[in-house]
Design an enzyme around this catalytic site. Structure first.
Site, PDB file in Angstrom:
ATOM      1  N   ARG A 175      24.498   4.126  60.303  1.00 11.38           N
ATOM      2  CA  ARG A 175      24.537   3.707  61.715  1.00 11.38           C
ATOM      3  C   ARG A 175      24.917   4.862  62.627  1.00 11.38           C
ATOM      4  O   ARG A 175      24.453   4.969  63.744  1.00 11.38           O
ATOM      5  CB  ARG A 175      25.584   2.606  61.914  1.00 11.38           C
ATOM      6  CG  ARG A 175      25.285   1.338  61.174  1.00 11.38           C
ATOM      7  CD  ARG A 175      26.331   0.293  61.522  1.00 11.38           C
ATOM      8  NE  ARG A 175      26.092  -0.254  62.845  1.00 11.38           N
ATOM      9  CZ  ARG A 175      25.276  -1.255  63.099  1.00 11.38           C
ATOM     10  NH1 ARG A 175      24.628  -1.842  62.107  1.00 11.38           N
ATOM     11  NH2 ARG A 175      25.108  -1.709  64.320  1.00 11.38           N
TER      12      ARG A 175
ATOM     13  N   LYS B 281      26.700   4.170  31.750  1.00 16.17           N
ATOM     14  CA  LYS B 281      27.650   5.015  31.012  1.00 16.17           C
ATOM     15  C   LYS B 281      27.140   5.227  29.585  1.00 16.17           C
ATOM     16  O   LYS B 281      26.752   4.281  28.907  1.00 16.17           O
ATOM     17  CB  LYS B 281      29.036   4.355  30.968  1.00 16.17           C
ATOM     18  CG  LYS B 281      29.738   4.304  32.333  1.00 16.17           C
ATOM     19  CD  LYS B 281      31.103   3.642  32.199  1.00 16.17           C
ATOM     20  CE  LYS B 281      31.726   3.327  33.546  1.00 16.17           C
ATOM     21  NZ  LYS B 281      32.294   4.478  34.232  1.00 16.17           N
TER      22      LYS B 281
ATOM     23  N   HIS C 110      30.665  -5.843  36.137  1.00 17.69           N
ATOM     24  CA  HIS C 110      30.840  -4.924  35.014  1.00 17.69           C
ATOM     25  C   HIS C 110      31.327  -5.600  33.731  1.00 17.69           C
ATOM     26  O   HIS C 110      30.817  -5.338  32.651  1.00 17.69           O
ATOM     27  CB  HIS C 110      31.848  -3.830  35.370  1.00 17.69           C
ATOM     28  CG  HIS C 110      31.522  -3.089  36.628  1.00 17.69           C
ATOM     29  ND1 HIS C 110      30.245  -2.697  36.945  1.00 17.69           N
ATOM     30  CD2 HIS C 110      32.302  -2.663  37.646  1.00 17.69           C
ATOM     31  CE1 HIS C 110      30.264  -2.046  38.112  1.00 17.69           C
ATOM     32  NE2 HIS C 110      31.502  -2.019  38.560  1.00 17.69           N
TER      33      HIS C 110
HETATM   34  C1  BG6 Z   1      33.307  -0.015  41.019  1.00 12.68           C
HETATM   35  C2  BG6 Z   1      34.316  -0.913  41.650  1.00 12.68           C
HETATM   36  O1  BG6 Z   1      32.084  -0.679  40.868  1.00 12.68           O
HETATM   37  O2  BG6 Z   1      33.767   0.405  39.748  1.00 12.68           O
HETATM   38  C3  BG6 Z   1      35.666  -0.217  41.751  1.00 12.68           C
HETATM   39  O3  BG6 Z   1      33.876  -1.316  42.933  1.00 12.68           O
HETATM   40  C4  BG6 Z   1      36.077   0.319  40.403  1.00 12.68           C
HETATM   41  O4  BG6 Z   1      36.619  -1.114  42.255  1.00 12.68           O
HETATM   42  C5  BG6 Z   1      34.968   1.151  39.801  1.00 12.68           C
HETATM   43  O5  BG6 Z   1      37.250   1.094  40.564  1.00 12.68           O
HETATM   44  C6  BG6 Z   1      35.279   1.612  38.388  1.00 12.68           C
HETATM   45  O6  BG6 Z   1      34.242   2.428  37.945  1.00 12.68           O
HETATM   46  P1  BG6 Z   1      34.511   3.666  37.009  1.00 12.68           P
HETATM   47  O7  BG6 Z   1      33.160   4.187  36.676  1.00 12.68           O
HETATM   48  O8  BG6 Z   1      35.351   4.611  37.778  1.00 12.68           O
HETATM   49  O9  BG6 Z   1      35.227   3.087  35.826  1.00 12.68           O
END
Ligand code: BG6
Length: 468
Positions: free
Chosen positions: A46, A178, A236
């Protein structure tokens, strides 16, 4: 393989994700020759970050910080392809023109749009992409959350499908990018050792544990509106459960994996709010931008059941939260006891089961927790661990960061590691009882392991993390 020329458009280009992951990822991919030879990157948002020059300078700083092997010459070469154009849900015309001009300049190019915008802007932005023609022949990458419950995810999917076919939609769950998460598939399906025991006859519990030391790091608005359950669990953690628990796919490709994930999530029992613990760390309400009466959860632990032949009766415990004692991504499979008790406490046998433990860190590790004879004159038992450290097993290999891998997959049109509309809706459906009837939010101390109720949730054995 050589990829055709591309115009990348990154919405939310001055945001956190773009700064930490997307630009550093694109930079590293060019450096390793994995991006198309010809490309343009148009950042959008924006508000203008100033001139293109100023935008690039700001990016250079972030990329230097987050991409590891920064090099000025390589950066200058890369940065030449980057520009910025403001846009919003109401106004995308100038951006559409800029994209067209870039396509022409490259003598024709595919479009790849990356929508990294706040949840509330997603739908209006998608509409804008349709109206301005930006969506035409483009692929779209989307960041979660995909809606905030079953109904809104259905609406979002319907809106998306008005503008994009499902084959052109790439819903990112970066955990699936990952290396260590894909390794779950490799270990399960490429080794005769594991698959025969991967079921209720041999496994008595599973834990998927993602505690985080970080607090909310300036993401107050996000935490207040989304909360940890929607941020981490319906996304996740469930995706990890998916890879762990799905049936062997016919092939390791997008269709087969999606088929198996769909079957699996059909078999997951809708969550029981009585078996979900919500927590909020003490001090959260004092964070800037947080309501002083906030009931947003910064911690969740829960029990999940998979009602199919393979997993009937095996509890899956999931846990994640902010401001906890350690940052870990640990998956633990606990095995049944041997059928006869040949050893007892006097022999050093403590009754603890064998565990297979995945540490999904950046230096992934696999551990098998065994009991063995302690050297000495009598047959006394003790714990012993078998470790596989992937960085030692594969020296000189170059792992890709999750976003790098996923960007590359989109360029290759490979949806294997992305989630489908149907899957997203089913996951919200499983979560509905909790969303409609959320448990009380219990306070917990920073630097601990969440509310006491969550410690108890995992039963007598407790959580594997932290190891005693
Ligand atoms: C993100 C979340 O998708 O994943 C965050 O929004 C979280 O809250 C993060 O901290 C963790 O990802 P990673 O790859 O750092 O374990």
């Amino acid at each position: 393989e050589s990829l055709e020329p591309h115009v990348f458009v990154i919405f939310g280009a001055t945001g956190d994700l773009a700064r930490r992951k997307l630009f550093p990822g694109l930079f590293r991919l060019t450096r390793s020759g994995m991006l198309p030879g010809e490309f343009r990157i148009i950042g959008s948002g924006r508000h203008s970050p100033g001139t293109d020059e100023e935008f690039r300078d700001r990016l250079a700083e972030s990329v230097r910080k987050f991409s590891g092997d920064f090099d000025d010459r390589a950066w200058d070469e890369f940065a030449k392809h980057i520009s910025f154009q403001t846009s919003s849900a109401e106004n995308g015309i100038e951006l559409a023109h800029a994209v067209e001009a870039a396509q022409k300049e490259l003598g024709g190019a595919r479009k790849l749009l990356y929508l990294s915008v706040p949840p509330g802007s997603m739908q209006p932005m998608v509409r804008m992409l349709g109206e301005t023609g930006l969506a035409e022949d483009a692929r779209l990458i989307l960041e979660k959350p995909f809606g905030r419950d079953l109904e809104s995810s259905r609406t979002l999917n319907a809106e998306l499908h008005k503008v994009f076919d499902e084959e052109r939609l790439f819903r990112i769950d970066h955990f699936l990018g990952k290396e260590s998460v894909q390794n779950i598939l490799a270990l399960r399906f490429a080794n005769g050792l594991f698959e025969p025991v991967w079921n209720r006859q041999h496994i008595s519990y599973v834990q998927i544990d993602v505690p985080e030391e970080i607090g909310i790091e300036g993401r107050a608005a996000f935490m207040e509106s989304t909360g940890t359950f929607r941020d981490m669990v319906s996304t996740h953690l469930f995706q990890l459960l998916g890879f762990l628990a799905l049936e062997p796919p016919v092939h390791v490709d997008a269709d087969s994996l999606r088929t198996e994930k769909r079957k699996l999530f059909q078999a997951v029992r809708p969550l029981d709010p009585a078996r979900v613990v919500y927590g909020q760390y003490v001090g959260y309400r004092d964070e800037e931008g947080v309501d002083d009466q906030s009931t947003a959860e910064t911690f969740v632990a829960l029990e999940v059941w998979v009602d199919n032949w393979r997993w009937k009766g095996v509890p899956f415990y999931l846990r994640t939260g902010k401001a906890l004692a350690q940052s870990r991504r640990t998956i633990t499979l606990g095995f049944q006891e041997p059928p006869l008790k040949m050893f007892d406490a006097a022999d050093g046998f403590d009754g603890a089961p064998n565990e297979l433990v995945f540490e999904l860190t950046d230096d992934p590790k696999l551990t098998i927790d065994l009991r063995a004879k302690r050297p000495g004159p009598s047959l006394r038992l003790d714990h012993a661990e078998l470790h596989l450290r992937f960085s030692e097993a594969f020296v000189n290999a170059e792992p890709l960061e999750a976003y790098e891998r996923l960007l590359l997959d989109v360029l290759r049109d490979d949806q294997t590691l992305f989630t489908s509309a149907e899957e997203v809706e089913r996951l919200w459906e499983l979560c509905t009882p909790v969303l409609e009837n959320p448990p009380d939010v219990l306070p917990y101390w920073r630097g601990g392991w969440g509310p006491e109720a969550a410690v108890k949730l995992a039963g007598e054995r407790g959580w594997r993390v932290p190891e005693k």
